[in-house]
Every structure is written in C-alpha cells, then in structure tokens.
Design an enzyme around this catalytic site. Sequence first.
Site, PDB file in Angstrom:
ATOM      1  N   GLU A  39       0.799  -0.997   0.020  1.00  0.00           N
ATOM      2  CA  GLU A  39      -0.076  -0.065   0.152  1.00  0.00           C
ATOM      3  C   GLU A  39       0.633   0.962  -0.121  1.00  0.00           C
ATOM      4  O   GLU A  39       2.359   0.954   0.732  1.00  0.00           O
ATOM      5  CB  GLU A  39      -0.712   0.027   1.271  1.00  0.00           C
ATOM      6  N   HIS A  41       2.007   4.189   0.707  1.00  0.00           N
ATOM      7  CA  HIS A  41       2.952   5.350   2.345  1.00  0.00           C
ATOM      8  C   HIS A  41       3.137   6.555   2.017  1.00  0.00           C
ATOM      9  O   HIS A  41       4.018   7.336   2.446  1.00  0.00           O
ATOM     10  CB  HIS A  41       3.485   4.614   3.342  1.00  0.00           C
ATOM     11  N   ASP A  50       3.910  -1.542   6.145  1.00  0.00           N
ATOM     12  CA  ASP A  50       2.729  -1.866   6.937  1.00  0.00           C
ATOM     13  C   ASP A  50       2.842  -3.416   6.476  1.00  0.00           C
ATOM     14  O   ASP A  50       2.611  -4.369   7.695  1.00  0.00           O
ATOM     15  CB  ASP A  50       1.357  -2.472   6.110  1.00  0.00           C
ATOM     16  N   HIS A 125      -1.930  -3.710   9.173  1.00  0.00           N
ATOM     17  CA  HIS A 125      -3.123  -2.483   8.312  1.00  0.00           C
ATOM     18  C   HIS A 125      -4.698  -2.977   8.435  1.00  0.00           C
ATOM     19  O   HIS A 125      -4.664  -3.888   8.834  1.00  0.00           O
ATOM     20  CB  HIS A 125      -3.012  -3.383   6.580  1.00  0.00           C
ATOM     21  N   GLU A 127      -7.702  -2.047   7.782  1.00  0.00           N
ATOM     22  CA  GLU A 127      -8.339  -2.370   6.925  1.00  0.00           C
ATOM     23  C   GLU A 127      -8.436  -4.004   7.022  1.00  0.00           C
ATOM     24  O   GLU A 127      -9.759  -4.355   6.711  1.00  0.00           O
ATOM     25  CB  GLU A 127      -8.450  -1.650   5.113  1.00  0.00           C
ATOM     26  N   HIS A 182      -2.220   6.868   9.168  1.00  0.00           N
ATOM     27  CA  HIS A 182      -1.316   6.439   8.250  1.00  0.00           C
ATOM     28  C   HIS A 182      -0.087   6.943   6.887  1.00  0.00           C
ATOM     29  O   HIS A 182      -0.069   8.380   6.796  1.00  0.00           O
ATOM     30  CB  HIS A 182      -2.502   6.785   7.134  1.00  0.00           C
ATOM     31  N   GLU A 187       4.512   5.782  11.906  1.00  0.00           N
ATOM     32  CA  GLU A 187       4.610   4.595  10.993  1.00  0.00           C
ATOM     33  C   GLU A 187       5.932   5.174  10.658  1.00  0.00           C
ATOM     34  O   GLU A 187       6.807   4.312  10.694  1.00  0.00           O
ATOM     35  CB  GLU A 187       4.006   4.468   9.308  1.00  0.00           C
TER      36      GLU A 187
HETATM   37 ZN    ZN Z   1       0.426   1.663   7.059  1.00  0.00          ZN
HETATM   38 MN    MN Z   2      -2.256   0.234   5.630  1.00  0.00          MN
END
Ligand code: ZN
Ligand code: MN
Length: 267
Positions: A39, A41, A50, A125, A127, A182, A187
């Site tokens: 994904e 970032h 992630d 992650h 989701e 995010h 992170e």
């Molecule tokens: Zn992430």
């Molecule tokens: Mn994610």
Amino acid sequence: MTAPNIRSPRIRIADMTWYEFADRVKDNPIVFLPTGSVEQHGPHLPLLTDVILPVAVAEAVAGEVGGMVAPPVTYGYKSQPKSGGGNHFPGTLSLDANVFIALVRNIINELARHGVRKVVLFDGHMENQWFLVEAADLALRDQRAEGVHDLKIIKLGYWEFITKQTEKELFPDGMPSWELEHAAVMETSVMMHLRPDLVRVDLIPDHPPAVFPPYDIYPFDTRPIPPSGVLSSAKPATAGKGETVMRQVVPDIAASLLDAFGPLMSK
Ligand code: ZN
Ligand code: MN
C-alpha cells in the site's frame, strides 16, 4: 551415542529446517502470523511499510516469549480513504476480502495441522481487521470439525498497545486519530528507527490532517484525500520516537500474550 542437537534459537520459521520446526512445536510456542498490505505510504515510505513494521515488532515480541514468526501475509484487504488513502494510488496492490479471508484461514489450518495451538494474527494494516476475525472464526470451525478443541487465536494491531504516555511523546500537541496516522508520525518514526535506509527523509510531507465526511462513498470521492496519500503531517517524526514506540509496545505485547494464553491454555 548422542543425538544430534537440533535445538534452534531461531525466531523466523522461514529460516528453520523442518527438524527445527518440528522440535520447537513440541513446546507449544506462540506462533505469530504478521499480516499487512502492499500500500502506498506517501512519498517517503515504502509500499511494504505495513509488513515491515508488524514483522519487526512480532519478531521482537517472539524473542521475549520464546515464540516463532511465520512468513508474513504481505498482501491485504483494499486500502480505504480514511485509513490508508484509498485503493486507487499506484502501487497499492490489494486482495478481495474473500481471497484474504481464505488465505489466512488456510494458513491457520496449516499451522494447526502441524500441532500449533497458539496463533497470533499480528496485524499491520487496519483494513484487515474484520477479515482476520472472520478467518479466525472459520479456522476455529474447521478445527472443531477435525476434533481439535484447544486452538487459541489472538488478533491484534500492534499500534493498539501504544499507551497514552507514549502517545504524548509522539504527539506533544495532540494527535488527530489512529486512522489518520497513515504514513504519518508513528509509522514514519518507527521506520526511521528500524529501516532508515528505506525512508526518504527529504520528501516527508507536512500538511494538515485530512477532513472526511461522516459517510463513505463508492467509487471514492478523492477530493478529501491529500494528494500525497499521507493522512496527517509526518513532519514531527523522529527515529527517537520510533525507538520509544518499540521500547514500550514490545514488552507490553509480550506480557499481554503470556497472560492471555496462560490461563486459556491450562485446562
Ligand atoms: Zn501503514
Ligand atoms: Mn495500511
């Protein structure tokens, strides 16, 4: 005649021989399955953020509890605008929910087939979370049908262990929300601490947090999504903050897991 010593201090299942794996499983260790995503970032962090983060945290926790870390599930459920920027960004490679559920269910069943009874779905992650719940539920049903009744599964997101105290150190001026984190301060900081070689510090974005309506719309309305793909400023990120996160969450997760599996497993 002495038997060869096959005892392994290794943590990654991927690095073990089958002899080592079989030997370790006899002790009923906690087995971690990190799950993540491919994904976007932002302009500064890699697509596998992630995965890199939960693998690193899981390995550190496994080291404290004598556990083992299975090869991670590197693809995850579709990125959503409010928690990952959305599935439309280039490089974001996602799975349909039924594929993700089936994959995780299958891996849990494989671990159980070889005698593993303590599984931690170690998510990186957001989701993925309800699909991990579904995979765990279906795998437990499969195992009951096989006559296995002592399999226990824990599902967690490592960021959920960050205490208010650590939160204050990360965000002295207050934090927007974990969803808007995010590719932002947490992170980025942990990546700067663990994998500085993968962080484009010169490209760290600094813009106000995204503001979304209280509903979700499909196809995505991309207007509220910051063009960077980062949902709030990552500017205050530092390697020191990343170290703080690791120093706090690793022992806390280890203690929680020993506690959670302890009483559950004693019949
Ligand atoms: Zn992430
Ligand atoms: Mn994610």
